[in-house]
Design an enzyme around this catalytic site. Sequence first.
Site, PDB file in Angstrom:
ATOM      1  N   ASP A 229       1.039  -0.881  -0.068  1.00  0.00           N
ATOM      2  CA  ASP A 229       0.117   0.028  -0.058  1.00  0.00           C
ATOM      3  C   ASP A 229       0.815   1.153  -0.207  1.00  0.00           C
ATOM      4  O   ASP A 229       1.744   1.768   0.379  1.00  0.00           O
ATOM      5  CB  ASP A 229      -1.027  -0.014   1.361  1.00  0.00           C
ATOM      6  CG  ASP A 229      -1.829   1.046   1.859  1.00  0.00           C
ATOM      7  OD1 ASP A 229      -2.886   0.832   0.553  1.00  0.00           O
ATOM      8  OD2 ASP A 229      -1.728   1.805   2.719  1.00  0.00           O
ATOM      9  N   GLU A 289       1.749   0.004  -5.018  1.00  0.00           N
ATOM     10  CA  GLU A 289       0.940   0.765  -4.899  1.00  0.00           C
ATOM     11  C   GLU A 289       1.795   1.658  -5.056  1.00  0.00           C
ATOM     12  O   GLU A 289       2.007   2.157  -4.524  1.00  0.00           O
ATOM     13  CB  GLU A 289      -0.469   0.676  -4.242  1.00  0.00           C
ATOM     14  CG  GLU A 289      -1.433   1.131  -4.435  1.00  0.00           C
ATOM     15  CD  GLU A 289      -1.804   2.772  -3.381  1.00  0.00           C
ATOM     16  OE1 GLU A 289      -3.320   2.436  -3.678  1.00  0.00           O
ATOM     17  OE2 GLU A 289      -1.609   2.394  -2.520  1.00  0.00           O
TER      18      GLU A 289
END
Length: 569
Positions: A229, A289
């Site tokens: 993330d 990401e």
Amino acid sequence: MGTFGSAPRARPATTERHPKMAAPNPVSPADWWRQATVYQIYPRSFADANGDGVGDLPGITSRVGYLAELGVDAVWLSPFYPSALADGGYDVDDYRDVDPRLGTLDDFDAMVAALHGAGIKLIVDIVPNHSSNRHEWFQAALAAPKGSPERDRYVFRDGLGEDGELPPADWVSMFGGPAWTAVGDGQWYLHLFAPEQPDFNWRSEEVRADFLKTLRFWSDRGVDGFRVDVAHALAKDLPADLPSQAELEAMDKATGLHPLWDRDEVHDIYAGWRRVFNEYDPPRIAVAEAWVNPPARRARYASAEGLGQAFNFDLLEADFDAGAFRSIITDNLEQAAASGSSTTWVFSNHDVVRHATRYGLPPNGDEPRKYNRAWLLSRGTEPELDAARGLRRARAATLLMLALPGCAYLYQGEELGLGEVAAIPDEARQDPTFFRSPGVDVGRDGCRVPLPWTVEGPSFGFGAGPAHLPQPDWFGKLSVEAEAGDEGSTLSLYREALALRRELQTDETLEWVRYPSESVLHFRRANGWEAVANFGAETLPLPEGRVLLASGPFDAGELPGETTVWLRR
Ligand code: NOJ
């Protein structure tokens, strides 16, 4: 099936759809991810086994048969860790446990065993930029004084003003509202996202060591990889004199020297992670990401010395336009080749408006496609949505994507042709963006509504009771039950496409084939597998070849508008 209508008019018989092909190139076990199809599960909205309205791990285990039949190679599981859900689970209380509402570590092990038993790998989300404010380290930091080792694990700063009553800077968080929150003793902590998500200080050796422990913890439990993330935010360098928000925004993020984003030294962290991944056989994989610009900066995240793979969000941000798709495809294949990684493709995830809806809305000026803010703010009334067109284009775009070299990421429910749910009552909303940017952003709940499994039932088969986010009436006709036996359904299209993709997968190259219209893209893979996609509205001639699969109805020899066809010469 409802929106899309009946089965294709001219559909080749099954035997012709699966012609004799050369055996697929052998893929070494360590390279399984390069051209995989990965299915993202947002666990609270997938399947609810205990009837409390929230999806859970036993729910996933109970649906492994569905995933196997769909034909995915891997599952990416969004956070399932203990969390107060200030940000849908991306606010983690404990990185090495399961949220009791979702199950236990034993349930996790049972899920891994069931997935592996079906030949499906598992990638778990890891959230290293921030913990939750309930994490024991953040609680310890609050209890400890200024300058303590406990505070050094996060990003604390003295406030401005006589008693530190003013924030250290006017920075705005990604969800709206201030990015600094006071703790009552003149100090403030940084949170690039919600106040419940304090940013870690990645200069702390303790933070670094603890994440290595977490990577080993899940790898030892059998996970095959990690989705990282906000991978581009971990390394920070805050000068003594903090720049203003306007100054931050004006700084070039492509230099590797921005105080917050995409700093070059972030890759030292991932080099350490890679050493851990390589302790396993096959090595664990990771996908970053990283919303970085220019896209060429993605290559560093995707390098074999780092995370190994990075999301490419270019198609997700593009209009349904042949020229745009062509340059994105060409650029990304070049970049992937240069980085040594394979490229990735994605249209939908838990953060953006579902692509079946995006493609049914007119472009909204300069606003990035993925948001459709005005439409969401109008609760789905303005501008008018052409749902049938959106789905037709989504099916065409997906079939094109699934023929491309590289790894395809799918988001739960897109295989049913689900659209965004815009009409969620305000009191039922959960996403922090909705609360922190009133009147500006509605947030991401509309793509997180629990899946419909059956035509009827209190939550369309999601669980025994109502779902934690309300489902609209139209979900029933898009349920798995409604679509499973329907040859023309989106579910049938995905199942056939994934089965064929597995069979046809070949070298990571493509060759463009000339087609006499700019609204058509036509390419060929090394083994003769071809895809031809008509982005325009007019029906055009279909190139020669045996039809393997089509995204919509077609008559022999014709390539209807907004349709993709797979061919084999
Ligand atoms: C990206 C995740 O995809 C999103 O859902 C989350 O809100 C932010 N990172 C913060 O963790």
